[in-house]
Each structure stands twice: as structure tokens, then as C-alpha cells.
Motif scaffolding. Structure first.
Motif, mmCIF file in Angstrom:
data_model
loop_
_atom_site.group_PDB
_atom_site.id
_atom_site.type_symbol
_atom_site.label_atom_id
_atom_site.label_comp_id
_atom_site.label_asym_id
_atom_site.label_seq_id
_atom_site.Cartn_x
_atom_site.Cartn_y
_atom_site.Cartn_z
ATOM 1 N N LEU A 1 0.834 -1.206 0.000
ATOM 2 C CA LEU A 1 0.000 0.000 0.000
ATOM 3 C C LEU A 1 0.867 1.254 0.000
ATOM 4 C CD1 LEU A 1 -2.745 -1.048 2.568
ATOM 5 C CD2 LEU A 1 -3.017 -0.820 0.080
ATOM 6 N N GLY A 2 1.939 1.224 0.787
ATOM 7 C CA GLY A 2 2.849 2.366 0.806
ATOM 8 C C GLY A 2 3.455 2.633 -0.560
ATOM 9 N N ILE A 3 3.831 1.571 -1.260
ATOM 10 C CA ILE A 3 4.374 1.721 -2.615
ATOM 11 C C ILE A 3 3.330 2.372 -3.524
ATOM 12 C CG2 ILE A 3 5.104 0.441 -4.679
ATOM 13 C CD1 ILE A 3 6.334 -1.657 -2.677
ATOM 14 N N ILE A 4 2.112 1.884 -3.457
ATOM 15 C CA ILE A 4 1.042 2.418 -4.308
ATOM 16 C C ILE A 4 0.762 3.879 -3.973
ATOM 17 C CG2 ILE A 4 -1.438 2.237 -4.793
ATOM 18 C CD1 ILE A 4 -1.014 -0.868 -4.406
ATOM 19 N N ILE A 5 0.684 4.193 -2.687
ATOM 20 C CA ILE A 5 0.406 5.572 -2.273
ATOM 21 C C ILE A 5 1.510 6.508 -2.739
ATOM 22 C CG2 ILE A 5 0.204 7.085 -0.254
ATOM 23 C CD1 ILE A 5 -1.278 4.661 1.116
ATOM 24 N N ASN A 6 2.753 6.104 -2.561
ATOM 25 C CA ASN A 6 3.860 6.966 -2.974
ATOM 26 C C ASN A 6 3.961 7.116 -4.487
ATOM 27 O OD1 ASN A 6 4.723 7.531 -0.366
ATOM 28 N ND2 ASN A 6 6.080 5.766 -0.313
ATOM 29 N N PHE A 7 3.625 6.076 -5.210
ATOM 30 C CA PHE A 7 3.761 6.090 -6.667
ATOM 31 C C PHE A 7 2.584 6.773 -7.361
ATOM 32 C CE2 PHE A 7 3.450 3.866 -10.840
ATOM 33 C CZ PHE A 7 4.609 4.382 -11.394
ATOM 34 N N LEU A 8 1.359 6.472 -6.915
ATOM 35 C CA LEU A 8 0.172 6.959 -7.616
ATOM 36 C C LEU A 8 -0.558 8.114 -6.928
ATOM 37 C CD1 LEU A 8 -1.324 3.505 -8.684
ATOM 38 C CD2 LEU A 8 0.009 5.110 -10.085
ATOM 39 N N ASN A 9 -0.306 8.293 -5.638
ATOM 40 C CA ASN A 9 -0.978 9.336 -4.864
ATOM 41 C C ASN A 9 -2.505 9.265 -5.005
ATOM 42 O OD1 ASN A 9 -0.917 11.473 -3.057
ATOM 43 N ND2 ASN A 9 -0.940 12.998 -4.686
ATOM 44 N N PRO A 10 -3.102 8.083 -4.765
ATOM 45 C CA PRO A 10 -4.554 7.943 -4.929
ATOM 46 C C PRO A 10 -5.310 8.578 -3.766
ATOM 47 C CG PRO A 10 -3.671 5.930 -4.023
ATOM 48 C CD PRO A 10 -2.487 6.834 -4.323
ATOM 49 N N GLY A 11 -6.554 8.919 -4.009
ATOM 50 C CA GLY A 11 -7.410 9.428 -2.943
ATOM 51 C C GLY A 11 -8.079 8.305 -2.177
#
Length: 149
Positions: A74-84
Motif C-alpha cells: 500500500l505504501g508503494i502504491i500511495i507513494n507512486f500513484l498518490n490515490p485518494g
């Protein structure tokens, strides 16, 4: 499911070591539990969940491990895509109370503070049926288009 969250992990069916799927799936929860218990007992992730709720230390540790790797992903996804919003589904989310809070906390530790603050991590309301429902709606849409509607 094929984001590397544990470079020293098991080899996934895709050939990569330590994929999210390999480290935090229902299969991983069972495998980790069996390894911690040093047992080859036939058991399901649901069984491990019930044991964890009853206070079984190895069952709790198995969920903690899966949560940690899910949080890394999840951290990877949040840092890479910045999703809401990140919606998590599938059978492993059924025991959301044992996996989601710890995974979100791990994601918070591994994410850019501002990005994490703008992202909500939630359990998908359709659960394990989301893929089936999506496929059925896609097929319906295709059928309507080919019928000229």
C-alpha cells in the motif's frame, strides 16, 4: 498482486520473489501459520482467523505478517500513484479487523505524509464477488453494444 514487498520471499507463480500475492494472500496466511506451528495441518485462512480471534498467538502472528507486507504494498502504491482512495477486496479482506488496521498503519509509516493524509484505505463493499460482478457488467455492456442499444 505482483509488486515485490519481500525481496527474500518465496517465489511467486509469476517467477518473481516476494510478490504481494505471495506474502499477504489467504494462502500466505495459512502457510505462515503452518510454519509457525511447525505443522502441516489442513486448515483454511478462515480457520486461522477464528483461531486468531480466540487468542492463538501463531494465528495472530500470521495475520500480522500478512498485514505488514500488505502495508508495504500500500505504501508503494500511495507513494507512486498518490490515490485518494484504495479499496481492498478479496477473501483476505473478510477478516478486515485483523488485517486492515495494521496494514494501514504500516502504509502510513512507509508513505509520504501528505500523500497518506489524502488517501483513504477501505475494505471494498463487494468483497470477494467484485471480480465476478465486474465481469458480468462488462459482458452485459458488450452484449448491449452488439445488439445496437
Amino acid at each position: 498482486g505482483h509488486i515485490t514487498v519481500n525481496p527474500q520471499g518465496r517465489t511467486c507463480n509469476c517467477g518473481i520473489k516476494g510478490c504481494l500475492e505471495t506474502e499477504s494472500s489467504a494462502t500466505a496466511i495459512v502457510r505462515n501459520y503452518q510454519e509457525l506451528r511447525k505443522s502441516s495441518e489442513e486448515i483454511t485462512a478462515e480457520d486461522v482467523y477464528h483461531r486468531a480471534k480466540a487468542g492463538d498467538g501463531e494465528a495472530r502472528a500470521s495475520f500480522a505478517r500478512a498485514s505488514s507486507y500488505l502495508g508495504i504494498g500500500l505504501g508503494i502504491i500511495i507513494n507512486f500513484l498518490n490515490p485518494g482512495l484504495i479499496l481492498l477486496g478479496g477473501g483476505v479482506m473478510n477478516p478486515g479487523d485483523l488485517i486492515l488496521p495494521a496494514a494501514a498503519e504500516e502504509a502510513r509509516k512507509r508513505s509520504n505524509r501528505a500523500s497518506f493524509a489524502c488517501c483513504s484505505v477501505e475494505r471494498a463493499s463487494l468483497g470477494n464477488d467484485a471480480g465476478l460482478i465486474g465481469a458480468a457488467l462488462w459482458a452485459r455492456e458488450r452484449a448491449l453494444k452488439s445488439a445496437g442499444q
